[in-house]
Design a protein around this motif. Sequence first.
Motif, short mmCIF file in Angstrom:
data_model
loop_
_atom_site.label_atom_id
_atom_site.label_comp_id
_atom_site.label_asym_id
_atom_site.label_seq_id
_atom_site.Cartn_x
_atom_site.Cartn_y
_atom_site.Cartn_z
N ALA A 200 20.81 -8.10 -43.08
CA ALA A 200 20.15 -8.67 -41.91
C ALA A 200 20.81 -8.18 -40.64
N GLN A 201 19.99 -7.91 -39.62
CA GLN A 201 20.47 -7.64 -38.28
C GLN A 201 20.58 -8.98 -37.56
N PRO A 202 21.35 -9.03 -36.46
CA PRO A 202 21.49 -10.30 -35.73
C PRO A 202 20.13 -10.86 -35.31
N VAL A 203 20.00 -12.17 -35.42
CA VAL A 203 18.77 -12.87 -35.06
C VAL A 203 19.03 -13.65 -33.78
N ARG A 204 18.10 -13.55 -32.84
CA ARG A 204 18.22 -14.25 -31.56
C ARG A 204 17.02 -15.18 -31.38
N ASP A 205 17.28 -16.43 -31.07
CA ASP A 205 16.23 -17.39 -30.79
C ASP A 205 16.21 -17.72 -29.31
N GLY A 206 15.03 -18.03 -28.78
CA GLY A 206 14.93 -18.40 -27.38
C GLY A 206 13.62 -19.13 -27.12
N TRP A 207 13.44 -19.53 -25.86
CA TRP A 207 12.24 -20.24 -25.44
C TRP A 207 11.69 -19.57 -24.19
N LEU A 208 10.38 -19.43 -24.16
CA LEU A 208 9.70 -18.77 -23.05
C LEU A 208 8.92 -19.80 -22.24
N PRO A 209 9.19 -19.91 -20.93
CA PRO A 209 8.42 -20.85 -20.11
C PRO A 209 7.02 -20.30 -19.81
N MET A 210 6.03 -21.15 -19.93
CA MET A 210 4.66 -20.81 -19.58
C MET A 210 4.34 -21.34 -18.18
N PRO A 211 3.33 -20.81 -17.53
CA PRO A 211 3.03 -21.24 -16.16
C PRO A 211 2.77 -22.73 -16.01
N ASP A 212 2.26 -23.39 -17.05
CA ASP A 212 1.96 -24.82 -16.95
C ASP A 212 3.11 -25.71 -17.37
N GLY A 213 4.29 -25.13 -17.63
CA GLY A 213 5.44 -25.91 -18.00
C GLY A 213 5.71 -25.97 -19.49
N ALA A 214 4.78 -25.54 -20.32
CA ALA A 214 5.02 -25.49 -21.76
C ALA A 214 6.08 -24.44 -22.07
N ARG A 215 6.71 -24.57 -23.23
CA ARG A 215 7.71 -23.60 -23.68
C ARG A 215 7.37 -23.13 -25.08
N LEU A 216 7.46 -21.82 -25.28
CA LEU A 216 7.21 -21.23 -26.59
C LEU A 216 8.53 -20.80 -27.21
N HIS A 217 8.72 -21.19 -28.46
CA HIS A 217 9.89 -20.75 -29.21
C HIS A 217 9.62 -19.37 -29.79
N TYR A 218 10.61 -18.50 -29.72
CA TYR A 218 10.47 -17.17 -30.33
C TYR A 218 11.76 -16.78 -31.02
N ARG A 219 11.64 -15.81 -31.91
CA ARG A 219 12.79 -15.26 -32.63
C ARG A 219 12.70 -13.76 -32.58
N GLU A 220 13.84 -13.11 -32.36
CA GLU A 220 13.87 -11.66 -32.18
C GLU A 220 14.96 -11.06 -33.05
N GLN A 221 14.68 -9.88 -33.60
CA GLN A 221 15.64 -9.21 -34.47
C GLN A 221 15.46 -7.71 -34.35
N GLY A 222 16.56 -6.97 -34.31
CA GLY A 222 16.51 -5.52 -34.32
C GLY A 222 16.19 -4.91 -32.97
N ARG A 223 16.22 -3.59 -32.94
CA ARG A 223 15.90 -2.82 -31.75
C ARG A 223 15.04 -1.63 -32.14
N SER A 224 14.10 -1.29 -31.27
CA SER A 224 13.27 -0.11 -31.50
C SER A 224 13.90 1.10 -30.85
#
Length: 300
Positions: free
Chosen positions: A31-55
């Motif tokens: 496994a490559q390192p896994v990064r989790d984060g949250w993205l703010p949306m214009p209406d104040g909602a937040r989306l959870h995301y997970r990222e791994q690897g590099r292109s």
Amino acid sequence: MRADPRDRWWLGRVGRLTLLLSVTLATSVQAQPVRDGWLPMPDGARLHYREQGRSAPGAPAIVLATGWTVPIDIWAPLMTRLGRTHRVIAIEPRGQGRSTHATDALTPEARADDLAVALRRLAVERAVLVGWSLGAIEVLAYVERHGDARVAALALLDQPASPDTSSAMRTAVARAAERLLRDRVGETRRFAAGMVVRPLTSADSAALVVGMLRTPTRNAIALMFGEASADLGPVLPRLRMPVLVLSPAGPAAAPLGAMTTRIPRGRHVPIADAGHALFLDQPAVVAALLDTLAQGAGRP
């Protein structure tokens, strides 16, 4: 609506089980390192995301759009493989998982708009958009509403672009909603078990069910009806990028094969020994196909 005591019991296990799916399903590969984060949306909602690897420079990122109520933990085996050589991002749409549990903006169109914001905030200039189940509808809605400037290729996993509008299907969806209201935990368990032909371990199955139960029941029903009514079929002939359509092999593959003939640069690949969550049953096969798609897409 009163919460079922069994719902509370399952949800109380989230702290112990949520990450088991992402950890134990991916132990067979480095496994490559896994990064989790949250993205703010214009209406104040937040989306959870997970990222791994590099292109590699100039190569597209691979962006994964998950299915109905399913947490992004389910992508762990695929992300582990693809993350060796690609930047891979899984986004949990609003209304489910760890993202904001809004009760509005749950249509495929609204979630496609969220995807557009997410791609900008994550600085994704070119992407291979991979949509599974309801996520396939949402990536098609993204192309319809936001164009293909950021889209190097599409992959549609086991999902028709047009709904079955028969009275029998409408009745089936209504009855499914009734069953969710009566026994959310039991229905979720049955749905999760039916997604694969190779049974998950008890720990992985429990973690998947707990993750799905994060989606409030009212949201789950709204998403179900939204999927049953969204028709993105008219978009298919206008797609200019390479499009990979994957489905389980067998008689059920025929409708998706026919759908692929409407896509100018479409390719349909049936996957043997796989269920609806074909990337869980055959992660190495699906990863190889997506790797080839991404390698061939590159920049226009």
